[in-house]
Design a protein around this motif. Structure first.
Motif, short mmCIF file in Angstrom:
data_model
loop_
_atom_site.label_atom_id
_atom_site.label_comp_id
_atom_site.label_asym_id
_atom_site.label_seq_id
_atom_site.Cartn_x
_atom_site.Cartn_y
_atom_site.Cartn_z
N THR A 1 2.02 1.83 -3.48
CA THR A 1 1.00 2.44 -4.32
C THR A 1 0.96 3.95 -4.10
OG1 THR A 1 -0.26 0.40 -4.05
CG2 THR A 1 -1.44 2.28 -4.98
N TYR A 2 1.08 4.33 -2.84
CA TYR A 2 1.09 5.76 -2.52
C TYR A 2 2.30 6.45 -3.17
CZ TYR A 2 1.17 10.08 0.17
OH TYR A 2 1.18 11.40 0.53
N ILE B 1 0.83 -1.20 0.00
CA ILE B 1 0.00 0.00 0.00
C ILE B 1 0.87 1.25 0.00
CG2 ILE B 1 -1.76 1.25 1.30
CD1 ILE B 1 -2.46 -1.74 2.35
N ILE C 1 -5.61 6.88 0.88
CA ILE C 1 -4.61 5.90 1.36
C ILE C 1 -3.88 6.47 2.57
CG2 ILE C 1 -2.37 4.84 0.86
CD1 ILE C 1 -3.31 4.26 -1.94
N ALA D 1 -5.86 0.15 -2.96
CA ALA D 1 -4.54 0.17 -3.59
C ALA D 1 -4.51 -0.80 -4.77
CB ALA D 1 -3.47 -0.19 -2.57
N LYS D 2 -5.09 -1.96 -4.53
CA LYS D 2 -5.16 -2.99 -5.57
C LYS D 2 -5.87 -2.45 -6.82
CE LYS D 2 -4.90 -7.53 -6.41
NZ LYS D 2 -3.57 -7.82 -6.94
N VAL E 1 -8.32 -0.40 2.56
CA VAL E 1 -7.22 0.34 1.93
C VAL E 1 -6.41 -0.58 1.02
CG1 VAL E 1 -5.51 0.12 3.80
CG2 VAL E 1 -5.48 2.13 2.33
N PHE E 2 -6.35 -1.86 1.37
CA PHE E 2 -5.68 -2.81 0.48
C PHE E 2 -6.43 -2.92 -0.85
CE2 PHE E 2 -5.62 -7.24 -1.12
CZ PHE E 2 -4.33 -7.23 -1.63
#
Length: 596
Positions: A480-481, A477, A581, A546-547, A542-543
């Motif tokens: 991703t951020y 995560i 996120i 991000a996915k 949040v996962f």
RNA sequence: GGCCCCGUAGCUCAGUGGAUAGAGCAACAGCCUUCUAAGCUGUGGGUCACACGUUCGAAUCGUGUCGGGGUCACCA
């Protein structure tokens, strides 16, 4: 108001118009539409068929038509499959949501409700360092506090330190006997570990003495009482209660070492407390309270002078409140603390983050308060969490299978260093920046690993899995951020100046829609997490976010979008994703890096 | 023994009244001259412990059985 709620109300309104009947939210469900069907939200019609004497097709058609007519800005179209009315949201409604919120760092959080809540967590003993079990406790407590704040509550974080009792005297005796005045400084040892070593030393010595006595032919039970080191310890406890200066001095000195060690660990974990209570103080409050209760007849005495309360009418038992010699037991200090908390803070709720092996104990505490007519008895809530087990079974301090918190943190940070160096993406970072990054990633991985599971459930700590940085993990995560931030850096300049242009995008792509719709749910997710006192709700959300973003990212270019408008749209989606996120991870106590 | 919690893919976990039960890891097959591959896409993998019941509809609710854990201290 969330999409789900809006749709529910719209449907209630339309049903009344169509059939002249009043329905409530409980009468039918509005769900997300399953991916394999067209639409975004689904009104489940089954429960309405009987009361309205309609077929699914008719009801679906009537309701669908009216909803679209009345809310042309919200819905674009609908379809009916069996008893499911699938509604598609219009691009406009999604774009509006995005435009209004993409830059709002408070998005999803609820307004203040003036409810005062105290969350008690960590609650260590001062005779040994923190271990894996404490970490789960601390992360849950801290995260639940933040979640409650985000949901509008006024939250006080507190900790009760178990700083007195026979177990504390054990490490004191061992230090006195074997340390030759060594200190954490002189041995270059962290204070809590230093004291913990003497606790272990005590047990070794004690075992040795017991064995000697048993070898002389005495039964074990007797030997356990007679062992000289144990006798000294019991004497020390008495001396402590009587305030003998040398003992108090030693106690202060050794606790001071431990606190210094704890503070270091807490600081590294990024955890904190608004209030720390000490058992050495609350047990006195509890004792006084029991004395009063004896006077007014709430409690009763037995022949040996011990104080009791009878809870057999509520299915519990007679419970001891004070020993015959007047010393306090575990529950005594809890009663003292409960009173203090509620009186000092005027709490609406007091949450105790304590392991599930103490469910019975907390039940007793609550019943005692209720029996005494304390108005706050029903405001006590035990947030019980399951034990952390190892793949090899339970952690046992006697068998040395306890996972030490400081060691674990070091290991996680070291692993993040290793991964980062292998990937070689941040070679231009300064030493200080690298150090910070390793901490962010290592702690992020650890916190996420412990928070992604429902607190109520027991969990297995798998060392190999916990240091994995792929998939359902904190670093995934965080990555991703960092990716989003990289895009935003590339674009440069303030996005704000670009967003005022007119939207003329008439077709949002599936992944663009999915992301906006998913972002919109964040507020509901916070509410649910607060209601359930469950950080894993946030972790799962949040996962998933991000996915979804990663799929979007590989599918659609932001900086090289097909048109200026698409670029703008995707920038806003990216920004809002980054914001959510960051916000969600903050609720878990996890930081996100700008680059990694 | 009484009370409480748990049982979902090989492993770790989501899903707690709705459609054909989902992720991650592990296994296998692909994707980097294009915004960070700590990523993405695909394949295989299930008697939701078991039985009965409630319901238009049950992994989800009820009862019972089996299996695992916790607890019932003048320990904390």
């Amino acid at each position: 108001m969330s999409f789900t709620t809006t749709i529910q109300f719209a449907a209630i309104e339309s049903l009344e118009e169509l059939y002249g009947r009043q329905f409530s939210e409980k009468d039918f469900q509005v769900n997300e539409t399953k991916v394999e069907f067209e639409g975004d939200y689904t009104v489940v019609l089954f429960s309405l068929l009987k009361p309205l004497k309609e077929s699914p097709e008719n009801l679906g058609k009537k309701l669908g038509d009216l909803l679209i007519k009345k809310h042309a800005n919200l819905f674009s179209n609908y379809n009916i499959i069996k008893g499911f009315l699938n509604l598609s949201l219009s691009d406009d409604s999604l774009l509006n949501l995005l435009k209004e919120n993409y830059n709002d760092v408070c998005f999803g959080k609820n307004p203040l409700n003036h409810k005062k809540v105290m969350v008690e967590y960590s609650s260590p003993n001062t005779n040994k360092p923190l271990h894996l079990g404490h970490l789960r406790n601390i992360f849950i407590g801290w995260s639940v506090s933040e979640i409650l704040k985000a949901n509008g509550n006024e939250v006080y974080k507190s900790s009760i330190v178990n700083d007195r009792g026979i177990h504390i005297c054990k490490s004191m005796i061992a230090w006195q006997e074997f340390a030759n005045n060594a200190t954490p400084q002189s041995t270059n040892t962290k204070g809590d570990h230093f004291v913990g070593n003497y606790y272990v030393k005590f047990n070794d010595e004690y075992k040795k003495e017991v064995k000697e006595i048993v070898d002389e032919g005495k039964p074990e039970a007797e030997a356990e009482k007679e062992a000289p080191i144990m006798k000294k310890t019991q004497q020390m406890l008495l001396d402590w209660e009587n305030g003998k200066p040398e003992v108090i001095e030693l106690w202060n000195k050794m606790n001071g070492w431990v606190y210094k060690g704890f503070d270091e660990t807490y600081k590294r974990l990024g955890t904190d407390f608004d209030q720390t209570f000490y058992e050495s103080k609350t047990y006195i409050l509890g004792k006084e309270f029991v004395k009063k209760g004896l006077e007014d007849g709430s409690f009763y005495k037995k022949e040996d002078g011990s104080a009791w309360i009878d809870l057999s009418d509520v299915g519990l038992d007679e419970k001891l409140l004070l020993r015959g010699d007047g010393t306090s037991v575990y529950i005594t200090q809890d009663i003292g603390l409960v009173k203090q908390k509620f009186e000092e803070y005027q709490l609406d709720e007091s949450i105790y983050v304590i392991g599930d092996e103490q469910i019975y104990h907390m039940k007793v505490l609550k019943e005692i308060c209720r029996k005494l007519g304390m108005p706050f008895a029903d405001k006590i809530f035990h947030l019980s969490y399951g034990m952390v087990e190892l793949t090899t079974g339970k952690m046992k301090s006697r068998e040395g299978t306890v996972v030490d918190a400081d060691e674990l943190i070091d290991e996680m940070v070291e692993t993040s260093k290793k991964h980062t160096e292998e990937l070689g993406k941040v070679k231009d970072f300064t030493k200080e920046e690298l150090k910070q990054l390793y901490e962010i990633l290592g702690l992020g991985a650890m916190k996420f690993y412990l928070l992604r599971v429902d607190p109520k459930k027991r969990m297995v700590f798998n060392p190999e899995e916990s240091i994995d940085f792929h998939g359902f993990t904190g670093p995934f995560i965080q990555y991703t951020y960092a990716r989003i931030k990289s895009i935003l850096r590339k674009v440069g300049g303030p996005i704000g100046s670009m967003v005022n242009g007119q939207w003329s995008i008439n077709k949002l792509l599936p992944l663009e829609r999915q992301l906006i719709i998913f972002l919109e749910k964040y507020s509901n997710v916070i509410s649910q997490a607060a209601e359930e006192l469950n950080p894993s709700v946030i972790a799962n959300y949040v996962f998933h976010l991000a996915k979804t973003f990663n799929s979007f990212y590989v599918e659609h270019s932001v900086t090289n979008a097909e048109s200026e408008e698409k670029k703008l749209l995707r920038l806003q989606i990216s920004m809002m994703t980054a914001t959510v996120i960051k916000s969600a991870m903050q609720l878990l106590g996890i930081k996100v890096p700008e680059r990694m």
